[in-house]
Design an enzyme around this catalytic site. Structure first.
Site, short mmCIF file in Angstrom:
data_model
loop_
_atom_site.label_atom_id
_atom_site.label_comp_id
_atom_site.label_asym_id
_atom_site.label_seq_id
_atom_site.Cartn_x
_atom_site.Cartn_y
_atom_site.Cartn_z
N GLU A 150 0.92 -1.18 -0.19
CA GLU A 150 -0.05 0.19 0.00
C GLU A 150 1.00 1.29 0.04
O GLU A 150 1.55 1.70 1.06
CB GLU A 150 -0.95 -0.08 1.31
CG GLU A 150 -2.02 -1.23 1.18
CD GLU A 150 -3.30 -0.58 0.95
OE1 GLU A 150 -3.35 0.33 0.42
OE2 GLU A 150 -4.08 -1.57 0.59
ZN LIG Z 1 -6.79 -0.61 -2.55
#
Ligand SMILES: [Zn+2]
Length: 334
Positions: free
Chosen positions: A273
């Site tokens: 992320e």
């Molecule tokens: Zn995502």
């Protein structure tokens, strides 16, 4: 042991970046962070041509609105790696990083590049969710759906529809089914899925640039879990070496999340992320994702990933608190 591993990895990562031709700042300026899907197709065709066919593109299928979902392959080695970008349409930066990865590994005939290509085969699903990109939202485009995971009048959350118990033919989330099919045909040892999160800070005030997680669902074998943590450590070190601050991602146990599903299938499966740090940091974030992609490929090629201490992943700090005034509602989960 830990120190020598770190040194070996550090030098491998450095040689990956220098020998494989990490692009110069001048080249980086030409990277379009959000090419539309037609432009993305043109960029991939250009890579095929510039690489003399070493990079090959394929259409792994079509989105609900008829846009191509592109796959690209580089290398012909025995270790198979799958990178996925942009399952969530409004999390774009993994996609330009993937284009740069394909250029860095596929365009050119240096000894290092040829060696890497002889050791690994890397497939990339480049922008898994082209309709979501077009609409600048998380979901695919299926306005008549009543998704169990997703948003009514918008579509499905693709990253909840990878459960190995759902056959692709029965998968209501079209583009997730395409990834499932591609995975089943390719059988990669390694899967890394690139997303974006909001902005978070550690207790000491440092802003987090990326968060990582491995499978957290019951039923993943200890060896697949440990391998995923080794891969996560390789990605973390590559990003940290470039000045990043990397933490664990607080991801859930749901089996339909790609990170969990492909772990259940036996792959070393990792979520990355990238934090959405704003326009002025986009080039650095793309560069950081590129470094992680190169380091994972390189460490799989030379086997150094298998010497990493998987426990180092569990020692990464938790993600920390969101910055005030940032919207984290949609990006709270992977
Ligand atoms: Zn995502």
């Amino acid at each position: 042991m830990a120190m020598s591993t770190r040194t070996a990895l550090g030098s491998a990562a450095v040689s990956a970046l220098t020998v494989l031709g990490l692009v110069t700042p001048a080249q980086a300026r030409r990277v379009d962070a959000r090419p539309d899907t037609a432009e993305l197709g043109r960029e991939l065709r250009k890579l095929e041509w510039r690489s003399g066919g070493v990079v090959s593109m394929s259409r792994i299928g079509e989105s609900n609105q008829g846009r191509p979902v592109w796959g690209a392959r580089v290398g012909h080695g025995p270790v198979r790696i799958l990178y996925i970008t942009q399952q969530h349409g409004n999390e774009p930066l993994g996609t330009p990083a993937a284009l740069r990865f394909l250029a860095a590994t596929g365009v050119g005939r240096t000894a290092a590049q040829r060696w890497l290509r002889s050791r690994v085969t890397v497939d990339v699903v480049v922008r898994a969710n082209p309709d979501g990109h077009e609409h600048d939202w998380r979901y695919n485009h299926d306005p008549s759906a009543r998704p169990g995971h997703g948003k009514p009048r918008k579509g499905y959350d693709l990253n909840r529809y990878h459960d190995p118990h759902i056959p692709p033919a029965d998968n209501p989330a079209t583009e997730a089914g395409l990834i499932q099919r591609h995975y089943a045909g390719f059988r990669p040892e390694i899967v890394v899925d690139y997303h974006m999160q909001g902005r978070y800070v550690l207790g000491d005030g440092r802003e987090i640039t990326a968060s990582l997680m491995w499978p957290t669902t019951p039923g993943v074998t200890p060896s697949a879990g440990a391998f995923a943590r080794q891969i996560a450590v390789v990605a973390q070190r590559a990003m940290t070496a470039a000045g990043g601050t990397v933490t664990q991602f607080p991801g859930g146990e749901y089996r339909g999340i790609a990170r969990n599903a492909y772990g259940l299938c036996g792959s070393g499966s990792v979520l990355v992320e990238l934090s959405d740090l704003g326009a002025e940091h986009e080039r650095a974030q793309i560069d950081s994702a590129l470094r992680a992609m190169l380091a994972v490929a390189w460490s799989a090629a030379d086997g150094s990933v298998e010497r990493v201490d998987p426990g180092a992943a569990e020692r990464l700090p938790p993600r920390g608190e969101p910055l005030p005034d940032t919207d984290t509602t949609e990006r709270a989960a992977d």
